[in-house]
Design a protein around this motif. Structure first.
Motif, PDB file in Angstrom:
ATOM      1  N   LEU A  30      35.072 -37.401 -10.049  1.00  0.00           N
ATOM      2  CA  LEU A  30      34.049 -38.192 -10.733  1.00  0.00           C
ATOM      3  C   LEU A  30      34.070 -39.642 -10.284  1.00  0.00           C
ATOM      4  O   LEU A  30      33.037 -40.327 -10.336  1.00  0.00           O
ATOM      5  N   ALA A  31      35.227 -40.145  -9.848  1.00  0.00           N
ATOM      6  CA  ALA A  31      35.270 -41.514  -9.328  1.00  0.00           C
ATOM      7  C   ALA A  31      34.483 -41.616  -8.024  1.00  0.00           C
ATOM      8  O   ALA A  31      33.815 -42.629  -7.775  1.00  0.00           O
ATOM      9  N   HIS A  32      34.534 -40.583  -7.197  1.00  0.00           N
ATOM     10  CA  HIS A  32      33.783 -40.590  -5.945  1.00  0.00           C
ATOM     11  C   HIS A  32      32.309 -40.227  -6.142  1.00  0.00           C
ATOM     12  O   HIS A  32      31.458 -40.627  -5.340  1.00  0.00           O
ATOM     13  N   ASP A  33      32.028 -39.461  -7.220  1.00  0.00           N
ATOM     14  CA  ASP A  33      30.647 -39.029  -7.451  1.00  0.00           C
ATOM     15  C   ASP A  33      30.351 -39.131  -8.950  1.00  0.00           C
ATOM     16  O   ASP A  33      30.455 -38.151  -9.676  1.00  0.00           O
ATOM     17  N   PRO A  34      30.006 -40.324  -9.445  1.00  0.00           N
ATOM     18  CA  PRO A  34      29.807 -40.501 -10.892  1.00  0.00           C
ATOM     19  C   PRO A  34      28.654 -39.677 -11.460  1.00  0.00           C
ATOM     20  O   PRO A  34      28.650 -39.367 -12.655  1.00  0.00           O
ATOM     21  N   GLN A  35      27.665 -39.343 -10.641  1.00  0.00           N
ATOM     22  CA  GLN A  35      26.519 -38.561 -11.108  1.00  0.00           C
ATOM     23  C   GLN A  35      26.372 -37.313 -10.231  1.00  0.00           C
ATOM     24  O   GLN A  35      25.488 -37.231  -9.377  1.00  0.00           O
TER      25      GLN A  35
END
Length: 562
Positions: free
Chosen positions: A532-537
């Protein structure tokens, strides 16, 4: 345990000296001006009124005594709701060899299993109590124990003995968890001729931007509090043993940040739970600090919404008060249609008004009322407990048959429905007849009266499970989901604020769903926080793959792909 109430000692005024007493002194002042009438009929009517008043007083006293005994038993007594397994044979018609012309004699005395006609001849094999082998994937440290040459001399020929084999024994040891510092070194580059065009490697993406903790530390603190029931002040002391000083207020801010990251995953869980055919729900207390008054706590509620087997997630929601705000927001926002298993509290009544949501009763709650009346009315309580036990015996037989045949899905539901119709339906009919016959005979305000009234008032909801093998007999799955909160509440006592309670609801959703699927909470959070840090959405298909029922650790996923 002894729950007898001590006798109250009342100091009575000392009687005056007999020589100094006069008839006027011994006359009750309250009744001096109200002499008894001389009419016999009036006196008889007064006696009848007094007897009726005394009878009512005794009823009230018995009711208060039962409630006081129940309170003392809940405070200091055992929590397990057990009774003699031979008690069902108090009902002659339940015995396996009972026939219309041959009714066995009921006896409450427990007999040996070898001679008991109700004993199951096919007892499951007992599990062994020997030492289980240690996992093969654990790291082994080989410690070799040798003998000196002088100790290996043969006593017969004085020759040095040579090694021909070895005996290996294993001990399970422990090394305390270790903290380490991960240094991110970014090399800088510049043109050697013009000494310009300085460039450097990009800043690595962190779970908390410019924050101190790495994903492993955040996952460990989250799992420690919300999966292992450790309050932050204990985690503060544990980290202090490794020389790391972290205040609980700092860790509290970290938990709020961590709870915000998996919110898209939690939202997908909530959507899937609302697609369930049957949802189990219950609530428990969630005290939180009042921001306006220092040291004062308010009583909130933490709701659990447990999805069915096709939507296997546990979603929690926080409500600031004891109203139905949380359950209305969860169920009615998407116009849920299906079954709802709950404990028959009046908070749920408005949900069943239009018929889109169908109420399912909980036989565990119904049974608990009869168990509470076991001390005050043992004869009736044991009859009811025995009959309810027969309903659970049908469920046990269904689970055994499904496991033996290795069935699942619709096939398992068909087996469960068949056994319920063949065996449980007749037990339910007999129980209702008995309840209706006994209701006029019990005291109106007694515990037994309340138990019977609860069962009859919610009879339709209690018996709906008989018509569908997919439905559950009770709401125990929701109570088990709330058990983690109840255990943790004994340690952390309350939430620091309403925002902290909502943080707890989000993280309890993650940890409880991981527990449901046997997923390591630390490994799951350690991986998901980095993703999630690399891809928040992330895309919806990624979110679905990141749910606990489908998630796989990165190493396992790479192994599967190869």
């Amino acid at each position: 345990m002894n729950t007898e109430r001590p006798l109250l000692t009342v100091a009575l005024p000392q009687a005056p000296d007999a020589a100094a007493s006069t008839p006027s002194d011994l006359t009750c002042p309250n009744h001096a001006s109200a002499p008894l009438p001389n009419d016999v009929a009036v006196l008889q009517a007064m006696i009848r009124e007094l007897l009726e008043s005394l009878k009512q007083t005794q009823r009230d006293r018995d009711g208060l005594r039962q409630r006081l005994d129940l309170l003392l038993r809940k405070l200091y007594g055992p929590k397990a709701e057990r009774f003699d397994p031979n008690q069902p044979w108090l009902l002659p018609e339940m015995a396996p060899d009972a026939t219309p012309g041959n009714t066995p004699t009921a006896s409450p005395v427990a007999t040996d299993s070898a001679t008991d006609p109700g004993a199951d001849p096919e007892q499951p094999p007992r599990k062994g109590h020997g030492r289980k082998p240690l996992p093969k994937d654990l790291r082994r440290e080989r410690v070799e124990h040798t003998l000196a040459e002088a100790q290996r001399l043969c006593p017969a020929c004085n020759t040095v003995c040579q090694k021909f084999g070895e005996d290996v024994s294993e001990q399970l040891d422990y090394i305390p968890a270790s903290l380490f510092v991960r240094q991110h070194v970014r090399f800088k580059y510049a043109c050697p001729k013009c000494h310009d065009h300085v460039t450097a490697a990009p800043v690595p993406i962190a779970v908390i931007d410019k924050g101190l903790p790495g994903p492993g530390l955040l996952a460990q603190i989250t799992a420690g509090k919300y999966a292992d029931h450790l309050p932050l002040h204990r985690l503060e002391r544990i980290l202090g043993r490794y020389g790391i000083e972290l205040s609980r207020s700092t860790m509290c801010d970290w938990m709020a940040h961590v709870a915000g990251m998996p919110q898209p995953v939690v939202d997908v869980m909530a959507v899937l739970v609302r697609q369930s055919k049957a949802i189990h729900t219950d609530a428990t207390r969630m005290p939180f600090l009042d921001p306006t008054v220092k040291g004062k706590t308010l009583s909130g509620q933490l709701w659990a919404f447990v999805g069915d087997r096709d939507h296997p997630f546990d979603v929690f929601a926080f409500c600031r008060d004891h109203t139905a705000t949380a359950i209305d927001a969860f169920l009615q926002a998407n116009a849920y249609c299906g079954y709802l298993t709950a404990d028959a509290h009046n908070l749920y009544d408005h949900l069943f008004a239009d018929g889109s949501i169908i109420e399912l009763g909980c036989w565990a709650h119904c049974r608990r009322n009869f168990y509470d009346a076991k001390e005050s009315d043992p004869a009736r309580a044991h009859v009811a407990l025995a009959r309810i036990r027969q309903l659970y015996e049908v469920e046990t037989a269904a689970r055994k048959q499904i496991a033996d045949q290795e069935l699942s899905g619709a096939a398992a539901d068909a087996v469960r429905l068949r056994l319920r119709q063949e065996k449980a339906l007749s037990e339910v009919t007999a129980l209702r007849q008995w309840l209706e016959a006994e209701q006029p005979k019990v005291l109106p305000k007694s515990l037994m009266s309340r138990a019977i009234a609860y069962a009859l008032r919610h009879w339709q909801a209690l018996t709906r499970y008989l018509d569908d093998g997919f439905l559950a007999i009770d709401n125990n799955v929701a109570e088990r989901a709330l058990r983690h909160i109840a255990i943790g509440r004994k340690n952390w006592l309350f939430a620091g604020s309403a925002r902290g309670a909502r943080t707890a609801a989000t993280l309890f959703t993650v940890t409880s769903s991981c527990h449901r699927h046997g997923v390591d909470v630390f490994a799951y959070l350690h991986d998901i926080l980095q993703r999630l840090a690399h891809d928040p959405q992330p895309a919806p298909e990624l979110l679905r793959a990141w749910l606990p029922d489908r998630w796989r650790p990165p190493v396992a996923a790479a192994t599967d792909s190869t």
